[in-house]
Design an enzyme around this catalytic site. Sequence first.
Site, short mmCIF file in Angstrom:
data_model
loop_
_atom_site.label_atom_id
_atom_site.label_comp_id
_atom_site.label_asym_id
_atom_site.label_seq_id
_atom_site.Cartn_x
_atom_site.Cartn_y
_atom_site.Cartn_z
N ASP A 134 1.05 -1.44 0.43
CA ASP A 134 -0.19 -0.23 -0.02
C ASP A 134 0.97 1.45 0.07
OD1 ASP A 134 -2.51 1.80 0.10
OD2 ASP A 134 -2.99 0.89 2.41
N GLU A 166 2.64 4.45 -3.99
CA GLU A 166 2.57 6.37 -4.93
C GLU A 166 3.96 6.76 -5.60
OE1 GLU A 166 -1.39 4.48 -3.90
OE2 GLU A 166 -0.06 6.24 -2.20
N ASP A 195 -9.01 4.16 -1.97
CA ASP A 195 -9.81 4.52 -1.03
C ASP A 195 -11.21 5.42 -1.50
OD1 ASP A 195 -7.56 3.63 0.26
OD2 ASP A 195 -6.83 5.67 0.57
#
Length: 848
Positions: free
Chosen positions: A445, A448, A521
């Site tokens: 997670d 990015e 999300d």
Amino acid sequence: QVLLQVEICEIEGNIFRIKIDEASPLRARYRVPDVLIKEPTTKRFSISQKQAGILVFSSVKEDYRLQVTATPFHLELQSKGETVLSMNSNGLLYFEHLQPPPSDRKPTAENKEAASDSSKEKQEDLGLWQEKFGSFLDIKAHGPSSVGTDFSLHGFDHVYGIPQHTEALLLKNTSDGDAYRLYNLDIFGHKIHDKIGIYGSVPLLLAHKPNRTSGIFWLNSSETLVDINTKAVAEHVPSGSAAQTAKQRAMPVTDVRWMSESGIIDVFLLMGPTPFDIFKQFAQLTGTQALPPLFSLGYHQCRWNYEDEQDVKAVDAGFDEHDIPYDVIWLDIEHTDGKRYFTWDKKKFQNPRKMQEHLRKKKRKLVVIVDPHIKVDPMYALYTQAKDRGYFVKDRNGKDFEGICWPGSSCYLDFTHPEVRKWYADQFAFKTYKGSTNILYVWNDMNEPSVFKGAELTMQKDAVHYNNWEHREVHNLYGFYQQMATAEGLIRRSSGKERPFVLTRSFFAGSQKYGAVWTGDNTAEWGYLKISIPMLLTISMAGISFCGADVGGFIGDPEPELLVRWYQAGAYQPFFRGHSNMESKRREPWLFGEKSTQIIREAIRQRYVLLPYLYTLFYRAHTAAEPVMRALWIEFPGQIETFGVENEYMLGNALLVHPVTEQEAKAVSVLLPGPEEIWYDFRKLKRMEDRGTLKISVTLEDIPVFQRGGTVIPLKTTAGKSTEWMMDTPYELRVALDTEACAVGELYLDDGHSFQYLHKKQFLYWKFTFLQNILSSSQTDESGQYHTACVVDRVIVLGFGQQPTLVTACSKDGKDREVVFTYNAKNSALTLENLALSLAADWRICIN
């Protein structure tokens, strides 16, 4: 006055590649590595025409002609005399060549005049070398270096792809608004219908018209913008006789302009001509979907966070108590010792190995989170090792880049470095990752990468990676590389025997080779359920079949109806995980009243019964690059009414699924496409009398699912507690007849977890054919051998015209035996029971 070098080549399989770079740049410009599975094999062009400033190439098969004009530069690709695609038709080719910084420039006769220009212009020149973003200063050490060009797609006005955006399936005209942005960002609770880039980027755009599909793959990992403009262009059509003047007709042309912050122009033109050809061409370049372990296609239960070992055991027991199947329970960041990855909170998880043994006995798995940021802590071995070896991304001054993330001050591993990836993969070894076992899998997670208090909550573009490349060059690749290293680590810990499962939030072209992605999300609102369908269809057509959205919505609290509808949708999507935020109320499937529990239980069970079909689809994705979840136009490429449909989809070629995404819906409009097609209600086993757009009544209990005539779907006869409990459960074949009373289908089977299917050919790939009232079973791939005790116990034939008088089964030993059957005249469904026919043998069932 800077010379650019153009390289044009044809690649096996109807692909053309165009590369544009400076002929002699001040320094090498970034070329994306590791995404292509190998350097593509080129074919020889033949020059069919050569004149001043124009070259015409013919492809080997002479299906394609490529005309290159030098001044102004223009490229036109024709197929059988028809222009399919042109490049730089609008003259938007743009290439900022590398220059010495203003301070280093020596005055020459040419720029002496410029030197005397106003200080304002000097200031502007300097502005190109540094840029302010809020309170952040981005120093461009090598100056401006953007590239871009336009492509015109002739005859196309339907374009798709370029995930990830919370947008419609059909890409929109951007001429009066924002361009689509490809820039991986952590956007909590992203807005709906927004062209901003979110967690992942695949720079692949598909264009479709009834007789052709084409694709553009723009291989660039820096921030990229895509502008789209569809217009009608007058086309001259020669008329029948010479006396008549040529007519004009309006033809759509879609202009697509790509702009990237840096790198070179490296673009692949995928010429199809069918949608499935495009998928194969893209996979030929970037790889196919990894074959997932079977358990990962079951249901996953996740929340931020399950508190401790007792909580994990209680949730696990809850599934058994309420008779709901599930395969995997997940642990978020709170399971670690102070957000230090590869560790356990000593109070909450005192004996993680024992907890995993408990799950193993229940034939279930555990997934834990492992993020890319590493807590700055001299007592944390992972941090000190990485620091001592220089494995962190650097800031522009050469120090370790520090940003804020979950643990507080953190450094970020430089996954672009092969040595760092190897070292990181080694961290998953059982002796290194204390408390881990072979039922533990991984979730990447925040990759990015997410940097709290960073510009746009990500790493500064002037941070420095391996080989002195700036972060701006590699940004969209960061998560791709972490998932690659993680998957490698899980394979290596089993000495190459076991398939990994890795879920990533950030992705790029080629991420399909390493595991699964999800849409990030989302929020517990109806609009997010609705938009999840086009989002997943878009990711699927960009090569990543293993994708899903958080069931129920990650943020907020879904009302029971929304949760039920989300489970029903998720059960027919590739990755199926219930997930919620720490601020959300507990959301296990049995907490919403008996009625909701019952409906959710049924939805999850339907998923488990469907697993043989789903697993076979994943094998097709793995071997033939066919998406598991498909937009309708992919299966019905000639039917214009399917081109914009995004509220229903095909699961493989046999099932049409229409999730219910409106609150309190009593009916939905379903398109059953294809004038020659027959469709059957998958639950009621009843032939649909009409095709086209139908109003279908719905209750809360179910969503509309239809089986296409001409297909055979393999199912399990019943759901078990998890996939492993179901290994020996018998099979059912659902045979849906077409207008010719024929049907065909496949079943792929292996051990569900190892690479033996690859290395030792331990698999079964079986074909079922219904023809002239005989259902036969035969081997599709004879190179595969796998021992299974499983049997086909039930066959249901849909659309069977009349009650038979006798049904016999005949296996290889040649002995015929009568088969027990029932016939329902109301819905024309013939059910054959207690067949006990071996899955791994040739047999026939004759219906008289």
